[in-house]
Design an enzyme around this catalytic site. Structure first.
Site, PDB file in Angstrom:
ATOM      1  CE  LYS A 207     -69.941 -68.972 -51.105  1.00 10.13           C
ATOM      2  NZ  LYS A 207     -71.003 -69.869 -50.553  1.00 10.13           N
TER       3      LYS A 207
ATOM      4  CD  GLU B  70     -84.905 -61.310 -52.396  1.00 12.89           C
ATOM      5  OE1 GLU B  70     -85.623 -62.261 -52.008  1.00 12.89           O
ATOM      6  OE2 GLU B  70     -84.668 -61.089 -53.600  1.00 12.89           O
TER       7      GLU B  70
ATOM      8  CD  GLU C 216     -87.823 -65.110 -44.681  1.00 14.25           C
ATOM      9  OE1 GLU C 216     -88.039 -65.717 -45.741  1.00 14.25           O
ATOM     10  OE2 GLU C 216     -86.919 -64.248 -44.557  1.00 14.25           O
TER      11      GLU C 216
ATOM     12  CB  CYS D 148     -87.773 -64.459 -51.214  1.00 15.90           C
ATOM     13  SG  CYS D 148     -88.098 -64.131 -52.966  1.00 15.90           S
TER      14      CYS D 148
ATOM     15  N   GLY E  70     -80.252 -64.031 -49.885  1.00 18.00           N
ATOM     16  CA  GLY E  70     -80.060 -65.026 -48.841  1.00 18.00           C
ATOM     17  C   GLY E  70     -80.572 -64.543 -47.507  1.00 18.00           C
ATOM     18  CB  SER E  71     -79.796 -65.738 -44.121  1.00 21.87           C
ATOM     19  OG  SER E  71     -78.394 -65.548 -43.988  1.00 21.87           O
TER      20      SER E  71
ATOM     21  N   GLY F  46     -76.280 -63.626 -43.067  1.00 28.01           N
ATOM     22  CA  GLY F  46     -75.214 -63.691 -44.061  1.00 28.01           C
ATOM     23  C   GLY F  46     -75.128 -62.437 -44.897  1.00 28.01           C
ATOM     24  N   GLY F  47     -76.287 -61.920 -45.315  1.00 32.75           N
ATOM     25  CA  GLY F  47     -76.285 -60.721 -46.144  1.00 32.75           C
ATOM     26  C   GLY F  47     -75.775 -59.506 -45.409  1.00 32.75           C
TER      27      GLY F  47
END
Length: 509
Positions: A166, A245, A375, A282, A221-222, A225-226
């Site tokens: 994706k 992650e 974060e 990250c 990603g965030s 979203g994750g």
């Protein structure tokens, strides 16, 4: 309804550059997954897999100029950074090719029958097989190393798993170019192009994680979203492994002795690490526990001088810029928070680096200052000034899981005096990588590397960097009492493939 166009956008201006694709429909996602599923047989031969991975690296290098130009236009990360990242990506592909050829990742174990054991042991032969189609969700901040040809894809292909990626909306044009390069590499080894699928669009990402032929997923990603994808993977009629992650604060503890010994150097090193890549790594150090008093003051002054000299930079997209500006403003308004160098908007399309300070006591207890323990993506860090070791322990006890945790020690502490060993042990439960007298930015691609950590750093105990990343896409299977003629070549007594294995309790190389 017509599919929405996918545009390449210049983060330096916020303007659309060109249409590069359209968002995938459910039918197109299904077609990509089925094509990947049908390509599984072409990856059965480890020799073919290794050759494919090496050719992919060669083809990426051959297209370096075009790829770096496209990546810079969509990410503003700069040719120097992107050239290095592409080199890392190619190295990673070749490293996995070596792992595939060696074969130790198959973890072959053979036990012949033993009637004298209690209970008796039958003939058992164990190794690992690929899971199937892997869905990979590209990262925004690493358009090469954590995207279409990045570590998730490389390790999945090495395991024998086809991939459907994706694409990240921040670099759709580059994603198309890299996918085309990998497909060319596949064709050179008679591997179907469907071994590497590519889809665009938010809905396509949901369709992908829910597809019944997808066997596992990798995400960078965030947290928001994750976690949504993680929950979707678990809620399927047949749940699948989701290796995500999601986010990391990457705490740093500076002892009073270290600050007194080399506070200026620590401040300068921190500035370089937290602003590297405009703070879009990250593993950026986002929280620093530094002593109150004169020793800590020298560190803060050095940090102030270095960050003040840092030029404003462009973030990966304007949504991230807006979130950064709003996020640092909200944090700066909290009681007892000061801004020696104010982070925020540097211009219409840029951001300025900065840092905040706060008494550590504010973070040791639950309250509105908990926002400082989240974060903030971009060039900012929080320096929490502590009065004693109890405050350090209080803050550490409240931190979520992280990718990294760092301690800055004096020379005597590093040699075993004082609290050095104790601090290392206190940080170990918090992170997957613990550093002493270093900075976390920069993740070496090496066999011993671990890039992961307790949730929310990652959703599993695995790594996305290094040779053991291949283990995410494999599952063990044991054959019991199976005649030699019916066994896969990997499990036969005569070892026709020359694999390292454990044979009747003895390690054979």
């Amino acid at each position: 309804m017509a599919a929405a166009p996918v545009w390449s956008v210049d983060p330096r201006t916020g303007k659309q550059r060109e249409q590069v694709a359209v968002e995938a429909t459910g039918q197109e996602v299904d077609a990509a997954v089925r094509a990947a599923h049908d390509a599984r047989g072409a990856l059965t031969d480890r020799t073919v897999r290794a050759a494919f991975l090496r050719t992919a690296a060669d083809e990426l290098e051959a297209a370096r100029e075009q790829l770096v130009e496209a990546a810079d236009a969509e990410t503003a990360l700069g040719p120097v950074r992107l050239t290095g990242e592409l080199a890392r990506t190619c190295y990673q592909l070749r490293a996995f090719a070596d792992i595939v050829e060696e074969g130790a990742f198959l973890d072959v174990v053979i036990n012949h029958p033993d009637d004298t054991a209690t209970p008796p042991v039958p003939d058992l032969r164990r190794y690992k097989i690929p899971l199937g189609v892997v869905a990979v969700y590209s990262a925004s901040n690493f358009p090469f190393a954590f995207s279409v040809a990045g570590g998730d894809t490389a390790s999945a292909l090495a395991a024998g798993c086809p991939v459907v990626v994706k694409a990240h909306p921040d670099h759709p044009g580059l994603s198309e170019l890299v996918a085309a390069v990998l497909r060319r590499a596949a064709a050179r080894h008679d591997v179907p192009e469907g071994v590497l699928g590519l889809v665009h669009g938010f809905e396509a990402g949901i369709e992908l994680i829910e597809h019944p032929l997808v066997s596992a997923a990798g995400f960078t990603g965030s947290i928001r979203g994750g976690r949504a994808l993680f929950d979707a993977a678990a809620a399927r009629p047949v749940p699948i492994p989701f290796h995500g992650e999601l986010g990391s604060l990457n705490p740093v503890v500076v002892t009073e002795a270290a600050a007194a010994e080399r506070g200026e150097a620590i401040g300068a090193g921190l500035a370089g690490s937290m602003t590297l890549g405009v703070g879009q790594f990250c593993v950026k150090p986002g929280l620093v526990l530094a002593p109150a008093g004169a020793a800590g003051d020298a560190l803060v002054k050095s940090l102030t001088d270095a960050v003040s000299d840092t030029d404003a930079g462009v973030l990966l997209d304007h949504r991230m810029r807006d979130n950064f500006v709003a996020g640092v403003a909200e944090r700066a308004q909290l009681p007892d928070v000061e801004s020696p160098v104010t982070p925020g908007a540097g211009g219409e399309h840029t951001v300025s680096a900065g840092f905040l300070t706060v008494p550590a006591s504010r973070l040791a207890q639950e309250g509105e200052h908990d926002l400082l323990l989240e974060e903030c993506f971009g060039p900012v860090t929080v320096v929490a000034r502590y009065e004693d070791d109890a405050e350090v322990r209080g803050v550490l006890s409240r931190l979520p899981g992280n990718l990294t945790a760092t301690v800055q020690l004096s020379a005597e502490e590093a040699a075993g005096e004082g609290r050095g060993a104790e601090l290392v042990q206190e940080l170990t439960p918090l992170a997957g990588r613990v550093l002493v007298n270093g900075w976390p930015t920069g993740v070496a691609v090496a066999p011993a590397q671990h890039h992961g950590g307790p949730y929310p750093a990652t959703t599993s105990t695995s790594t996305s960097v290094g040779g053991t990343a291949i283990e995410r896409w494999l599952r063990p299977v044991v054959y019991q009492g199976t005649p030699e003629a019916l066994l896969p070549a990997e499990l036969r007594d005569d070892n026709p493939l020359g694999l390292p294995r454990r044979f009747n309790g003895r390690l054979e190389r």
